[in-house]
Design an enzyme around this catalytic site. Structure first.
Site, mmCIF file in Angstrom:
data_model
loop_
_atom_site.group_PDB
_atom_site.id
_atom_site.type_symbol
_atom_site.label_atom_id
_atom_site.label_comp_id
_atom_site.label_asym_id
_atom_site.label_seq_id
_atom_site.Cartn_x
_atom_site.Cartn_y
_atom_site.Cartn_z
ATOM 1 C CB CYS A 87 41.235 47.510 43.017
ATOM 2 S SG CYS A 87 40.150 46.678 44.172
ATOM 3 C CG HIS B 50 44.372 44.587 42.007
ATOM 4 N ND1 HIS B 50 44.617 45.194 43.209
ATOM 5 C CD2 HIS B 50 43.085 44.133 42.067
ATOM 6 C CE1 HIS B 50 43.538 45.117 43.970
ATOM 7 N NE2 HIS B 50 42.605 44.475 43.300
ATOM 8 C CG ASN C 158 41.389 43.143 46.747
ATOM 9 O OD1 ASN C 158 42.012 44.204 46.745
ATOM 10 N ND2 ASN C 158 40.412 42.882 45.892
#
Ligand code: UT7
Length: 334
Positions: free
Chosen positions: A121, A262, A292
């Site tokens: 990520c 994020h 996500n």
């Protein structure tokens, strides 16, 4: 000499197929209420069969190049942040270069360096550091940084602890030393990791997954995550890294126009904002719509923030991310 590094084009691509929390209720023992309260996620987008991360990355790249006013032939480097590449080999960067019609062999003045890298990520932040280093060294470099993920291809839709969390998307930026069409300057980037925690998030299907022809895939083919442990590290690391990058640039949170963390879980986003004493209006979130999407969350969030007017060229923006590895990092754009 260190040349400055500007972002002069930004693009994103979201697959059209939507999977809502109610759709997931039909697959696993879960509820819209649980997913909404624990994660903030309402829906995510999923790749259609036959469409791969390189296809999404290509669309995002085309949008970024168009905004930058850069022809594909001018690109000198393609860096692709992904933990779900089309293949182990060739790189997704090479696949995208091929689809853009780029070749170092004929009809080009220069070469094209194509590279995939995996910082999970945190890939987009790591990629900004890679791109910035190249641009600082080579005045004529034109770097296409793509973050693209097809997490649905490694999601176990019988595991309720992970399948509600992830989605597919891509984002891209064009970076170079010329300030023509500049949107932001990459002022600074910090990147960190702790490999002793590499077991906390895993996506299988690599060489450690010893599958022979005819075998059926097992759990080690899919995403697995120790959610609560990751949650704690995520909040602390993103907050500390954000403080660190501001301090070393002589800035404070009051100097920022927007904070884009994020997008993994709305509770994490809120916890980081609270830890840093930020007003909610300065913390961007769009995890509700996409889940996500790993490396793609930040450029997709930047594009959405721009569309809503929350982000404008030249604004002071702090990006921060956290993910498998463990990896984390922050980038300051001005
Ligand atoms: O992008 C990389 C970084 N990743 C992250 O940042 C993710 C970080 N972690 C998280 O976002 C959260 O830890 C999760 C959303 C993954 C989980 O939330 P949680 O509040 O930590 O829940 P939990 O794992 O402690 O589970 C609580 C309960 C459990 O039941 P029991 O043991 O209390 O009876 C789970 O079995 O919720 C249950 N549960 C579910 N229930 C309904 C877990 N998943 C589900 C589900 N639907 N989908």
């Amino acid at each position: 000499m260190n040349h400055p590094c500007y972002i002069c084009g930004l693009g994103s691509f979201i697959p059209s197929r939507v999977m809502t929390n109610h759709d997931l209720e039909k697959l696993v023992e879960t509820s819209d209420e649980w997913i909404s309260t624990r994660t903030g996620i309402k829906e995510r987008h999923i790749l259609d069969d036959g469409v791969n991360p390189s296809d999404c990355g290509l669309e995002a790249a085309r949008a970024a190049l168009a905004e930058a006013g850069v022809a594909p032939e001018e690109v000198t480097h393609i860096f692709v942040a992904t933990c779900t590449p089309d293949y182990l080999c060739p790189s997704t960067a090479c696949v995208i270069a091929g689809k853009l019609g780029l070749s170092s062999l004929e009809g080009r003045k220069g070469d094209v360096m194509c590279l995939d890298f995996n910082a999970a990520c945190t890939g987009f932040v790591y990629g900004l550091e890679l791109a910035r280093s190249i641009v600082q060294m080579h005045e004529d470099a034109v770097v296409l940084l793509v973050a693209t993920e097809g997490l649905s291809r490694r999601t176990n839709f019988t595991d309720r602890t992970t399948c509600v969390l992830f989605g597919d998307a891509a984002g891209a930026v064009v970076l170079r030393s010329s300030d023509r069409n500049a949107l932001w300057q990459v002022r600074d980037v910090v990147c960190s990791s702790d490999g002793s925690l590499h077991d906390l998030i895993k996506i299988g299907g690599g060489s450690a997954c010893n599958i022979k022809e005819g075998d059926t895939v097992g759990p080690d083919w899919f995403i697995s995550m120790q959610g609560m442990a990751v949650f704690k590290h995520a909040v602390r690391s993103m907050a500390d890294e954000s403080q660190r990058i501001l301090e070393r640039n002589g800035m404070s949170f009051e100097d920022l126009d927007l904070f884009i963390p994020h997008q993994a879980n709305l509770r994490i986003i809120k916890a980081v904002g609270e830890r840093l004493g930020l007003d909610e209006s300065h913390v961007f979130s769009n995890v509700q719509h996409y889940g996500n999407t790993s490396a793609a969350t930040l450029p997709v969030a930047m594009e959405d923030a721009r569309r809503t007017g929350a982000l404008k060229p030249g604004m002071k923006v702090l990006l921060t991310s956290f993910g498998g590895g463990m990896t984390w990092g922050s980038a300051l754009l001005v």
